[in-house]
Design an enzyme around this catalytic site. Structure first.
Site, PDB file in Angstrom:
ATOM      1  N   GLY A  45      21.178   4.089  25.051  1.00 22.98           N
ATOM      2  CA  GLY A  45      21.816   5.115  25.476  1.00 22.98           C
ATOM      3  C   GLY A  45      21.773   4.167  27.415  1.00 22.98           C
ATOM      4  N   GLN A  50      19.231   5.767  35.885  1.00 24.13           N
ATOM      5  CA  GLN A  50      19.134   4.446  35.338  1.00 24.13           C
ATOM      6  C   GLN A  50      19.471   3.034  36.015  1.00 24.13           C
ATOM      7  OE1 GLN A  50      18.765   4.665  30.947  1.00 24.13           O
ATOM      8  NE2 GLN A  50      17.458   3.171  31.357  1.00 24.13           N
ATOM      9  N   CYS A  90      13.479   0.780  25.948  1.00 24.74           N
ATOM     10  CA  CYS A  90      14.529   1.709  27.203  1.00 24.74           C
ATOM     11  C   CYS A  90      15.012  -0.089  28.104  1.00 24.74           C
ATOM     12  CB  CYS A  90      13.313   1.927  27.698  1.00 24.74           C
ATOM     13  SG  CYS A  90      14.435   2.794  29.715  1.00 24.74           S
ATOM     14  N   LEU A  91      16.250   0.089  28.052  1.00 25.25           N
ATOM     15  CA  LEU A  91      16.808  -0.377  29.054  1.00 25.25           C
ATOM     16  C   LEU A  91      15.978  -0.819  30.766  1.00 25.25           C
ATOM     17  CD1 LEU A  91      20.701  -0.499  28.624  1.00 25.25           C
ATOM     18  CD2 LEU A  91      18.872  -2.020  27.545  1.00 25.25           C
ATOM     19  N   HIS A 132      15.590  11.698  25.216  1.00 30.53           N
ATOM     20  CA  HIS A 132      15.279  10.033  25.490  1.00 30.53           C
ATOM     21  C   HIS A 132      15.488  10.283  27.145  1.00 30.53           C
ATOM     22  CE1 HIS A 132      13.621   5.735  26.226  1.00 30.53           C
ATOM     23  NE2 HIS A 132      14.419   5.377  27.312  1.00 30.53           N
ATOM     24  N   GLU A 133      17.058   9.968  27.198  1.00 34.33           N
ATOM     25  CA  GLU A 133      18.089   9.667  28.793  1.00 34.33           C
ATOM     26  C   GLU A 133      17.569  11.242  28.863  1.00 34.33           C
ATOM     27  OE1 GLU A 133      18.812   7.242  28.984  1.00 34.33           O
ATOM     28  OE2 GLU A 133      18.412   5.942  26.727  1.00 34.33           O
ATOM     29  N   HIS A 136      15.549  10.945  31.849  1.00 31.64           N
ATOM     30  CA  HIS A 136      15.767   9.851  32.836  1.00 31.64           C
ATOM     31  C   HIS A 136      16.363  10.943  33.694  1.00 31.64           C
ATOM     32  CE1 HIS A 136      14.739   6.059  31.399  1.00 31.64           C
ATOM     33  NE2 HIS A 136      15.179   5.737  30.499  1.00 31.64           N
TER      34      HIS A 136
END
Length: 166
Positions: A45, A50, A90-91, A132-133, A136
């Protein structure tokens, strides 16, 4: 085109995304670039915030073979139920995985890549990833669910990694 993923504690990760007013070709290009970036980074994701873009847009693909890309524009979680705890990464916080509790099932609505309204229910990894996304998009990271001590340890390790690289 591959985009640059922002890393914690970059303050831009704390910005709240603004709704997409109209789904245009530029919106679809951004989604395509985000998918390319997500796949290249081996994620499941990625939210626009991000990559430094404050639009309410995220992409995800939780399939084993990466064959089910999803684009969610202006996503809204309507209902949550159940609880699941799973290790999240997480990225934007690469190399760190910690247990986080989230709803195990969600009802969600969003616009897809073509601007079509979608209302559906998800459970399991798909529900966790979407939550999660969406966090963000609201300026929240998975580390915010951790204790202050764990957050501090992660921050110190990241700072040390940066010093070692420099």
């Amino acid at each position: 085109m591959k985009l640059t993923v922002l890393h914690y504690p970059d303050p831009r990760l704390r910005l709240t995304a603004r709704p997409v007013k109209e789904v245009r070709d530029s919106t679809r290009r951004l989604a395509d670039d985000m998918l390319e970036t997500m796949y290249d980074e081996r994620g499941i994701g990625l939210a626009a915030t991000q990559v430094g873009i404050t639009k309410r847009l995220l992409v995800m693909d939780v399939s084993e073979d990466k064959s089910e890309p999803r684009v969610l524009i202006n996503p809204v979680i309507l209902n949550k139920s159940g609880v699941v705890e799973s290790n999240e990464g997480c990225l934007s916080v690469p190399g760190f995985y910690e247990p986080v509790r989230r709803a195990s099932r969600i009802e969600i609505e969003y616009l897809d890549r073509d601007g079509t309204h979608v209302r559906t229910e998800w459970e399991g990894l798909q529900a966790v990833c979407a939550q999660h996304e969406i966090d963000h998009l609201n300026g929240k990271l998975f580390v915010d669910y951790l204790s202050a001590l764990k957050r501090s340890r992660i921050r110190k390790r990241i700072d040390k990694q940066r010093r070692d690289i420099a």
